[in-house]
Design a protein around this motif. Sequence first.
Motif, PDB file in Angstrom:
ATOM      1  N   PRO A   9       0.812  -1.226   0.000  1.00 54.52           N
ATOM      2  CA  PRO A   9       0.000   0.000   0.000  1.00 54.52           C
ATOM      3  C   PRO A   9       0.842   1.273   0.000  1.00 54.52           C
ATOM      4  O   PRO A   9       0.509   2.238  -0.684  1.00 54.52           O
TER       5      PRO A   9
ATOM      6  N   ILE B 256       0.663  -0.450 -11.245  1.00 50.69           N
ATOM      7  CA  ILE B 256      -0.275   0.272 -10.370  1.00 50.69           C
ATOM      8  C   ILE B 256       0.498   0.940  -9.239  1.00 50.69           C
ATOM      9  O   ILE B 256       1.300   0.294  -8.565  1.00 50.69           O
TER      10      ILE B 256
ATOM     11  N   TYR C 252      -1.126   2.726  -3.006  1.00 54.27           N
ATOM     12  CA  TYR C 252      -2.525   3.074  -2.782  1.00 54.27           C
ATOM     13  C   TYR C 252      -2.814   3.427  -1.330  1.00 54.27           C
ATOM     14  O   TYR C 252      -3.897   3.212  -0.810  1.00 54.27           O
ATOM     15  N   TYR C 253      -1.826   4.013  -0.682  1.00 55.17           N
ATOM     16  CA  TYR C 253      -1.875   4.321   0.755  1.00 55.17           C
ATOM     17  C   TYR C 253      -2.998   5.279   1.139  1.00 55.17           C
ATOM     18  O   TYR C 253      -3.447   5.296   2.294  1.00 55.17           O
TER      19      TYR C 253
ATOM     20  N   GLU D  11      -5.877   5.731  -0.992  1.00 51.25           N
ATOM     21  CA  GLU D  11      -7.074   5.453  -1.785  1.00 51.25           C
ATOM     22  C   GLU D  11      -8.278   5.260  -0.858  1.00 51.25           C
ATOM     23  O   GLU D  11      -8.205   4.499   0.113  1.00 51.25           O
TER      24      GLU D  11
ATOM     25  N   TYR E  47      -9.230   1.727   0.001  1.00 47.94           N
ATOM     26  CA  TYR E  47      -8.285   1.083   0.919  1.00 47.94           C
ATOM     27  C   TYR E  47      -8.543   1.522   2.361  1.00 47.94           C
ATOM     28  O   TYR E  47      -8.591   0.692   3.274  1.00 47.94           O
TER      29      TYR E  47
ATOM     30  N   THR F 155      -1.624   7.323   5.837  1.00 45.98           N
ATOM     31  CA  THR F 155      -2.585   6.233   5.995  1.00 45.98           C
ATOM     32  C   THR F 155      -3.195   6.252   7.382  1.00 45.98           C
ATOM     33  O   THR F 155      -4.421   6.144   7.548  1.00 45.98           O
TER      34      THR F 155
ATOM     35  N   VAL G 299     -10.457  -3.847  -2.480  1.00 47.19           N
ATOM     36  CA  VAL G 299      -9.359  -2.935  -2.781  1.00 47.19           C
ATOM     37  C   VAL G 299      -8.640  -3.375  -4.052  1.00 47.19           C
ATOM     38  O   VAL G 299      -8.443  -2.592  -4.983  1.00 47.19           O
TER      39      VAL G 299
ATOM     40  N   LEU H 220      -8.546  -1.330  -7.757  1.00 46.07           N
ATOM     41  CA  LEU H 220      -7.300  -0.833  -8.335  1.00 46.07           C
ATOM     42  C   LEU H 220      -7.055  -1.438  -9.714  1.00 46.07           C
ATOM     43  O   LEU H 220      -6.676  -0.738 -10.658  1.00 46.07           O
TER      44      LEU H 220
END
Length: 357
Positions: free
Chosen positions: A161, A191, A194-195, A197, A200, A247, A344, A348
């Motif tokens: 992430p 990709i 995604y910390y 998103e 997430y 996050t 998640v 993505l």
Amino acid sequence: MNAPTLTQDAKALGSKAPGPLPAGHPVLKQPKVGVLLINLGTPDGTDYKSMWRYLREFLSDPRVIEMPRVAWYPILYGMVLTTRPQKTGKNYQLIWNREKDESPLRTYTRGQSEKLAAALADLPNVVVEWGMRYGNPSTASAVDALTAQGCSRIVVLPLYPQYSATTTATANDQFFRKLMTMRDQPSIRSIPAYYDEPVYIDALAASMERHLKTLDFEPEVVLASYHGIPKAYFEKGDPYHCHCLKTTRLLRERLGWDETRLISTFQSRFGAQEWLQPYTDKTVERLAKEGVKSIAIINPGFSADCIETLEEIDGEVREIFLHAGGKNFAHIPCLNDSPEGMAVIEALVRRELFGWA
């Protein structure tokens, strides 16, 4: 004068429909799109040789150990690979999936791949595979599996992430090393981390809330424990520390908690140099000595439970807290291949597949 249209251009070239292909003429199949999930890695077994092979590959990575080879290799081959495989093997034995004879990380990553393939069943030209940066199945073997199935385009998802050169970057490095050996390379999309998103953060919050409801105590403090990196890596520009703190902040806001209820810490340090702080083990010891009796720990930096979460956190850190005077300890599982975790990954991947599948 009006510009010619595509239809007019076509008429100028001839409007006859193409006839049937001559016998034996090759027919091009619809190109397939591969999705490759990459996780950190796993030894093949808990025995000395398996651990030695795995640790050698892992600790030889210059992204992980940023020391000159001439200085690091005598330490690695002299002291580390002489003593550490036996100790690490014993730790893996505590968490080993004996039914499948593999590490939990391999079990969960396979589950993520299989469930993602099922979720993308509406996209018939998409193929899903999984591989490891270190150990088996290798990243190279996963790429071979995708290209053998006709994938001319590949979406790569490093399952980290928060971005770090020690994780996301080295996973991409390994993927590109494989491409360097190929004459007919696929087109690729990697990709990003995604910390932050929303899908997430929502998944972490939902997983936390569900698990906390199953406890017979209420944690006074919850630690968001991330894998550490040497402080020097952060000072050189690695964004990992910032990603972790963001996050935690977003998760705290999503839960409606204050800064004393959910805190960030860092675990799994190795060697004598300073790593990102505060350290998880030192923090739980301090909290217990200050009178905190109940805590829980979540690992937002891990997409799947592994040796660092199951043995280190739910084993070693639990023991530290209880020995220092704590009473109640809970480890909140990683997202793994749970419905929240798969939401998640699917979100993505679908976004990056746009225009391809």
